[in-house]
Design an enzyme around this catalytic site. Structure first.
Site, PDB file in Angstrom:
ATOM      1  N   ARG A  63     -14.365  -5.239   3.590  1.00  0.00           N
ATOM      2  CA  ARG A  63     -12.947  -5.189   3.204  1.00  0.00           C
ATOM      3  C   ARG A  63     -12.238  -6.465   3.642  1.00  0.00           C
ATOM      4  NH1 ARG A  63      -9.971  -0.885   2.324  1.00  0.00           N
ATOM      5  NH2 ARG A  63      -8.708  -2.454   1.281  1.00  0.00           N
ATOM      6  N   CYS A  76     -15.608   4.949   0.942  1.00  0.00           N
ATOM      7  CA  CYS A  76     -14.530   4.011   1.272  1.00  0.00           C
ATOM      8  C   CYS A  76     -13.875   4.312   2.619  1.00  0.00           C
ATOM      9  CB  CYS A  76     -13.483   3.981   0.160  1.00  0.00           C
ATOM     10  SG  CYS A  76     -12.845   5.600  -0.309  1.00  0.00           S
ATOM     11  N   ARG A 109       0.871  -1.181   0.000  1.00  0.00           N
ATOM     12  CA  ARG A 109       0.000   0.000   0.000  1.00  0.00           C
ATOM     13  C   ARG A 109       0.905   1.227   0.000  1.00  0.00           C
ATOM     14  NH1 ARG A 109      -5.236   1.797   1.838  1.00  0.00           N
ATOM     15  NH2 ARG A 109      -5.113   3.921   2.658  1.00  0.00           N
ATOM     16  N   ASP A 116     -15.789  10.116  -1.918  1.00  0.00           N
ATOM     17  CA  ASP A 116     -14.516   9.914  -1.211  1.00  0.00           C
ATOM     18  C   ASP A 116     -14.037  11.281  -0.747  1.00  0.00           C
ATOM     19  OD1 ASP A 116     -12.211   8.781  -0.211  1.00  0.00           O
ATOM     20  OD2 ASP A 116     -11.269   8.435  -2.154  1.00  0.00           O
ATOM     21  N   HIS A 165      -7.197   0.884  -6.585  1.00  0.00           N
ATOM     22  CA  HIS A 165      -7.504   0.365  -5.244  1.00  0.00           C
ATOM     23  C   HIS A 165      -8.435  -0.842  -5.411  1.00  0.00           C
ATOM     24  CE1 HIS A 165      -7.768   0.146  -1.051  1.00  0.00           C
ATOM     25  NE2 HIS A 165      -8.447   1.239  -0.757  1.00  0.00           N
ATOM     26  N   GLN A 197     -10.667  -2.548  -2.503  1.00  0.00           N
ATOM     27  CA  GLN A 197     -11.809  -1.752  -2.066  1.00  0.00           C
ATOM     28  C   GLN A 197     -13.022  -2.019  -2.954  1.00  0.00           C
ATOM     29  OE1 GLN A 197     -12.183   0.616   0.642  1.00  0.00           O
ATOM     30  NE2 GLN A 197     -14.311   0.303   0.003  1.00  0.00           N
TER      31      GLN A 197
END
Length: 327
Positions: free
Chosen positions: A315, A270, A106, A229, A133, A136
């Site tokens: 997740r 998210c 990440r 987001d 991502h 996600q």
């Protein structure tokens, strides 16, 4: 379906059938978890988690998922490894690949996780890069399917800055799985045209549609999912806040947006979210710019239409499915 040994770097690398398989597997593993049925599918294996950008959900999801699968976990935070500083990406990959059965990354550019995968010799998973991502989106799609019973034909609207990892990955995911994707933002915040063209080509095969709309009322009418987001991502300078608030303020998800979408629409995010002033950054930016929220108002975030915590839980289940399938 055999995905053993595969990397999970971006959804573009996977077919619609493979993505559906991972979502199905996640649902099965989630059911086992809820029923208390052990599923230590990879007992004795070990994974390394490289975090150049910190995260609550991604770290916890990978650690819990790995332990549920019977694996050991080593977490390397921004100060815990020499990757890219005193040791090259390629060398780091070849060292960790000799010690671990899988590696999560990440951090920053997609080229970094791609280089790790090239040299590691074990599966590498993208926990977030600047461009994509993918874990996600698996969680998002499991959540949507749980709520609506399907993915294909869902009207999905992403509001805000669609140029980076979330906008890119959601557009790819919708194109792959047959959802109707709308990016709602000023035109300069739309995804890169090259990626749009690639997704348009995919959408022709799946029946998905892609729209890019700057009028909020037009974009959200008949939406099933309203997604947003944060406006300023980790690592961006604080000076950018003024520009983003000026540009994206009209695209805040509020009660008016949700009322246009309708009572059956759900809100997704998210996380983390600046929906109130109960964070250091949220309070500082709120006081500086005279706002009590940023990308979403607190009443929407806390409403019955909000499914953000179902999404956050998923997740873990979807990351577990990725590791279970590829190791």
């Amino acid at each position: 379906m055999n995905l053993k040994g595969r990397n999970f770097l971006k959804l573009l690398d996977y077919t619609s059938e493979e993505i559906e398989y991972l979502i199905d597997l996640a649902a099965d593993l989630k059911a086992k978890k809820k029923a208390g049925i052990p599923h230590k599918l990879h007992e004795g294996k070990n994974v390394a988690l490289i975090f150049e950008k910190t995260s609550t959900r991604t770290r916890c999801a990978f650690e819990v998922a790995a332990r549920d699968l019977g694996m050991g976990v080593t977490y390397l935070d921004p100060t815990g490894s020499q990757i890219g500083k005193k040791e090259s990406i390629a060398d780091t990959a070849r060292v960790l690949g000799r010690m671990y059965d899988g590696i999560e990354y990440r951090g920053f550019g997609q080229t970094i996780v791609e280089e790790l995968a090239k040299y590691a010799g074990v599966p590498v998973w993208n926990g977030l890069t600047d461009e994509f991502h993918p874990t996600q989106i698996l969680a998002d799609f499991l959540t949507i399917r749980e709520h609506f019973g399907k993915l294909k034909g869902i009207n999905f609207v992403y509001m805000g800055d669609a140029r980076f990892n979330m906008g890119n990955s959601l557009m790819v995911g919708c194109a792959k799985m047959g959802l109707n994707f709308t990016a709602c933002a000023p035109a300069k915040y739309f995804p890169d045209q090259k990626l749009i063209d690639e997704c348009e080509s995919i959408a022709k095969q799946t029946g998905a549609t892609l729209r890019f709309e700057s009028n909020v009322a037009t974009a959200v009418k008949n939406a099933d999912v309203i997604y947003t987001d944060i406006w300023v991502s980790m690592g961006e300078p604080v000076e950018i806040w003024q520009e983003r608030i000026d540009d994206l303020g009209p695209y805040q998800v509020n009660s008016n947006v949700m009322s246009i979408a309708g009572d059956n629409a759900v809100f997704m995010h998210c996380l983390p979210s600046y929906h109130d002033l109960n964070t250091v950054v949220g309070r500082e930016m709120g006081e500086k710019f005279g706002r009590d929220s940023m990308e979403v108002t607190n009443d929407v975030f806390e409403s019955a239409q909000s499914i953000v915590f179902d999404e956050a839980e998923n997740r873990m289940h979807t990351i577990k499915a990725v590791m279970a399938a590829t190791l």
